[in-house]
Structures are given as C-alpha cells and as structure tokens.
Design a protein around this motif. Structure first.
Motif, mmCIF file in Angstrom:
data_model
loop_
_atom_site.group_PDB
_atom_site.id
_atom_site.type_symbol
_atom_site.label_atom_id
_atom_site.label_comp_id
_atom_site.label_asym_id
_atom_site.label_seq_id
_atom_site.Cartn_x
_atom_site.Cartn_y
_atom_site.Cartn_z
ATOM 1 N N MET A 185 -28.260 131.972 4.675
ATOM 2 C CA MET A 185 -29.160 130.719 4.433
ATOM 3 C C MET A 185 -30.090 130.613 5.647
ATOM 4 O O MET A 185 -29.769 130.933 6.590
ATOM 5 C CB MET A 185 -28.538 129.635 3.587
ATOM 6 C CG MET A 185 -27.295 129.204 4.778
ATOM 7 S SD MET A 185 -26.488 127.816 3.938
ATOM 8 C CE MET A 185 -25.236 127.327 5.275
ATOM 9 N N LYS A 186 -31.290 130.117 5.306
ATOM 10 C CA LYS A 186 -32.407 129.766 6.383
ATOM 11 C C LYS A 186 -33.146 128.456 6.089
ATOM 12 O O LYS A 186 -33.183 128.286 4.795
ATOM 13 C CB LYS A 186 -33.488 130.856 6.578
ATOM 14 C CG LYS A 186 -32.944 132.155 7.021
ATOM 15 C CD LYS A 186 -32.234 132.023 8.250
ATOM 16 C CE LYS A 186 -31.656 133.656 8.998
ATOM 17 N NZ LYS A 186 -30.661 134.288 8.207
ATOM 18 N N CYS A 187 -33.404 127.600 7.042
ATOM 19 C CA CYS A 187 -34.125 126.574 7.009
ATOM 20 C C CYS A 187 -35.945 126.786 7.191
ATOM 21 O O CYS A 187 -36.373 127.767 8.006
ATOM 22 C CB CYS A 187 -34.170 125.596 7.980
ATOM 23 S SG CYS A 187 -32.504 124.647 7.695
ATOM 24 N N ASP A 188 -36.878 125.793 6.472
ATOM 25 C CA ASP A 188 -38.237 126.321 6.645
ATOM 26 C C ASP A 188 -38.456 125.074 7.566
ATOM 27 O O ASP A 188 -37.568 124.432 8.217
ATOM 28 C CB ASP A 188 -38.861 125.929 5.607
ATOM 29 C CG ASP A 188 -38.582 124.692 4.465
ATOM 30 O OD1 ASP A 188 -38.496 123.629 5.396
ATOM 31 O OD2 ASP A 188 -39.251 124.532 3.477
ATOM 32 N N LYS A 189 -39.561 124.926 7.916
ATOM 33 C CA LYS A 189 -40.214 123.915 9.045
ATOM 34 C C LYS A 189 -39.831 122.513 8.767
ATOM 35 O O LYS A 189 -39.656 121.753 9.539
ATOM 36 C CB LYS A 189 -41.755 124.083 9.378
ATOM 37 C CG LYS A 189 -42.012 125.359 10.097
ATOM 38 C CD LYS A 189 -43.524 125.476 10.516
ATOM 39 C CE LYS A 189 -43.725 124.541 11.541
ATOM 40 N NZ LYS A 189 -44.947 125.015 12.552
ATOM 41 N N LEU A 238 -33.520 123.941 2.988
ATOM 42 C CA LEU A 238 -32.599 125.191 2.795
ATOM 43 C C LEU A 238 -32.660 126.009 1.839
ATOM 44 O O LEU A 238 -32.711 125.473 0.760
ATOM 45 C CB LEU A 238 -31.197 124.428 3.208
ATOM 46 C CG LEU A 238 -29.974 125.322 3.485
ATOM 47 C CD1 LEU A 238 -30.240 125.957 4.955
ATOM 48 C CD2 LEU A 238 -28.589 124.632 3.182
ATOM 49 N N TYR A 239 -32.935 127.362 2.366
ATOM 50 C CA TYR A 239 -33.011 128.173 1.380
ATOM 51 C C TYR A 239 -31.812 129.235 1.353
ATOM 52 O O TYR A 239 -31.103 129.654 2.301
ATOM 53 C CB TYR A 239 -33.955 129.216 1.796
ATOM 54 C CG TYR A 239 -35.472 128.849 1.191
ATOM 55 C CD1 TYR A 239 -36.340 129.589 0.608
ATOM 56 C CD2 TYR A 239 -36.096 127.507 2.013
ATOM 57 C CE1 TYR A 239 -37.706 128.943 0.365
ATOM 58 C CE2 TYR A 239 -37.485 127.236 1.751
ATOM 59 C CZ TYR A 239 -38.075 127.813 1.078
ATOM 60 O OH TYR A 239 -39.575 127.598 0.643
ATOM 61 N N LEU A 240 -30.905 128.907 0.267
ATOM 62 C CA LEU A 240 -29.497 129.467 0.008
ATOM 63 C C LEU A 240 -29.585 130.569 -0.837
ATOM 64 O O LEU A 240 -29.895 130.557 -2.286
ATOM 65 C CB LEU A 240 -28.647 128.205 -0.486
ATOM 66 C CG LEU A 240 -27.169 128.421 -0.733
ATOM 67 C CD1 LEU A 240 -26.397 128.951 0.309
ATOM 68 C CD2 LEU A 240 -26.694 127.164 -1.343
ATOM 69 N N VAL A 258 -31.808 129.319 -4.105
ATOM 70 C CA VAL A 258 -32.010 127.752 -4.476
ATOM 71 C C VAL A 258 -32.450 126.944 -3.027
ATOM 72 O O VAL A 258 -31.978 127.499 -2.063
ATOM 73 C CB VAL A 258 -30.636 127.103 -5.059
ATOM 74 C CG1 VAL A 258 -29.789 127.158 -3.801
ATOM 75 C CG2 VAL A 258 -30.871 125.893 -5.466
ATOM 76 N N VAL A 259 -33.504 126.144 -3.107
ATOM 77 C CA VAL A 259 -33.886 125.651 -2.197
ATOM 78 C C VAL A 259 -33.543 124.002 -2.286
ATOM 79 O O VAL A 259 -33.927 123.242 -3.276
ATOM 80 C CB VAL A 259 -35.412 125.680 -2.410
ATOM 81 C CG1 VAL A 259 -36.174 124.981 -1.119
ATOM 82 C CG2 VAL A 259 -36.176 126.991 -2.443
#
Length: 292
Positions: free
Chosen positions: A219-223, A227-229, A238-239
């Motif tokens: 998973m990663k975060c945007d600015k 959280l993109y999982l 899923v965001v």
C-alpha cells in the motif's frame, strides 16, 4: 516533411496524458515477464523503475515506463529473493530479502550488494517504507503461524523491534507527514495505524480499516494522505481517506495485486505488480503520490 515545433509536441503529449481516462487499468508490460513473486515496484530519483524478480526469482529488473521492456539490473547472491525496494536519501537501494532474513543494500553505481541489516529474529522482512531520516520500517510476517512483527532499521543497520504479537504483517506505509504508520495484516484483513514520534518509535495502535474478504498486500499514500491498498485476490485497489473512509475501489485486469507505486513525471500514474499475470498494470489518478 514539415517539422512540428518541440513546444507543440510537448503540449500534445501533456494533452494526451490529461485526456487519458482516470482509474482505468492497462498493461505496461507483457504477461509472464516476471516470476510469481513479482513485487516491490519503486523509482529512483532519476525516474527509473525497478521491480523484484524479473524473469526469475532473485533478480532486480529495471523496467522501461515507455514500452514495458526490461533488463536484469542485479542478481542477488546466496539464493536471496527480494520482496520490496526502497531508496535512501543518498540513492542506495534497500531490499527486503525474505529468503536470507536480511535487508540488503545495493550501490547503484557499482551494483555491489551487501547486507545492510540482519537479525536471527527476523521471520522474513517482507515490505519496507522509509522516512526522511533514512529510518526503515519493516513488516515481518510468519505465514505458517499467522503472526507478525514490526521492526525499525536505523542508519548503519541497527534493528529495533517495534511491535510483536501481531497478525500476518504485510503492507507498510508512512503518511506524508511521517507521523502515522499504517500496517496491514493479510490473513486477518485488518489495517492498523500507529503514531510515530521524532525518534521513530510507535505508539497508540488502533484499527484503521477492516474487510470481510480477500487478502492485503502492499500500500502507498498520495500527497493528501489517502491510502491506496491492494486487495489481493479481488484484483482491486481500494482508496481510503486519512479518516478511514472508503473513497473508491479501482478494478484491475489481474486478481493477485501484490504492490504499487506512484510514478510518471507528474506522480499521477500508479504502477501495480500482478502475481497471477506476472506483469505490471498502470492507471492514472487525480492526486500525485506523496513523494511528488
């Protein structure tokens, strides 16, 4: 032949990118270019994309974002197999070596590989995230026992156990302000959040999100902190908002999505690794990744 001014070409390219549909998955690479352990996509400062287990286990591939072609950048020694890639502020590549119970370091100029951190207490370093101080946070699952741990690796390779007695810890990510650490448990289908202090210690564990089905992976975060999982087995991303609200779910072509990273010149292209298709898919988003 009439030449088109370069400024017009740049404008046409920008317009084409702007018109590309959002949240619509397409292939970057061909299928079966990687092993079933394709994982850990990440970019260096120059914008080069690296992905683990290109062609076969135990390699790091460098992949073209233009045409999806690739080449072996390094082959790991001692039967090591990497699962995650991060880069330090100096540009060194760090790898979670789940086979050798190590965090490995790759000198990007010489391609020399060394052990950055090792502990006999590691089950298998699985996923990594890194802060602006070059402190590494590592998930450490024991799949057979459905348990997991969290570690911090400080500069020089010193390891500190941050949390034990968790479920199968997998995806791990810091919020853009580095004050929140997200960790998911694949088998238990839960996402936890911790407060992070200035020294890199964690506290105040609480449940952030929970799902009734399918597993999790990277998973990663945007600015903005969304959280993109990866929903492993479901084939979606899923965001989730910083408050845990589900904002959207993005369908992919494959089902076994193992990890993702934000990239492209504007940071608004998401690159996803698919273990069932052994390839990389991409889609465009509205908000850039946290590093852009």
């Amino acid at each position: 032949m009439k030449r088109i001014p370069s400024a017009l070409l740049l404008l046409a390219t920008a317009t084409a990118c702007a018109q590309e549909p959002l949240y619509t998955a397409k292939d970057l690479t061909k299928e079966n270019m990687f092993s079933t352990n394709i994982e850990g996509p990440n970019f260096d400062k120059a914008g080069n994309l690296y992905v683990v287990n290109f062609l076969k286990d135990g390699t790091i591939g460098r992949i073209s974002t233009k045409d999806g072609s690739g080449e072996v950048f390094v082959t790991l020694p001692d039967s090591s197999i990497a699962n995650s890639i991060q880069f330090t502020s100096k540009g060194d590549m760090l790898l979670a070596d789940f086979k050798g119970h190590n965090v490995l370091k790759v000198d990007m100029k010489t391609r020399k590989i060394s052990v950055y951190a090792h502990s006999d207490r590691f089950s298998q370093p699985n996923d990594l995230c890194i802060n602006s101080k070059d402190q590494v946070f590592a998930s450490d699952p024991n799949w057979k026992k459905s348990t997991g741990q969290l570690w911090r690796v400080d500069k020089g390779g010193k390891v500190t156990l941050l949390a034990a007695d968790m479920g199968t810890t997998n995806g791990i990510e810091l919020s853009p302000d580095e004050k929140t650490l997200y960790v998911n448990e694949s088998a238990q289908r839960k996402v936890w959040k911790f407060d992070v202090d200035a020294q890199g210690n964690i506290s105040n564990k609480r449940l952030f999100a929970e799902f009734p089905d399918h597993g999790f992976d990277g998973m990663k975060c945007d600015k903005t902190g969304n959280l993109y999982l990866t929903r492993y087995g479901k084939g979606t991303i899923v965001v989730l908002s910083p408050s845990g609200e589900q904002l959207r779910e993005i369908p992919l072509k494959g089902k076994s999505c193992s990890n993702l990273v934000f990239g492209g010149k504007d940071g608004k292209t998401v690159f996803v690794t698919l273990q069932d298709r052994k390839c990389i898919e991409t889609f465009r988003v509205e908000v850039a990744g946290k590093k852009f």
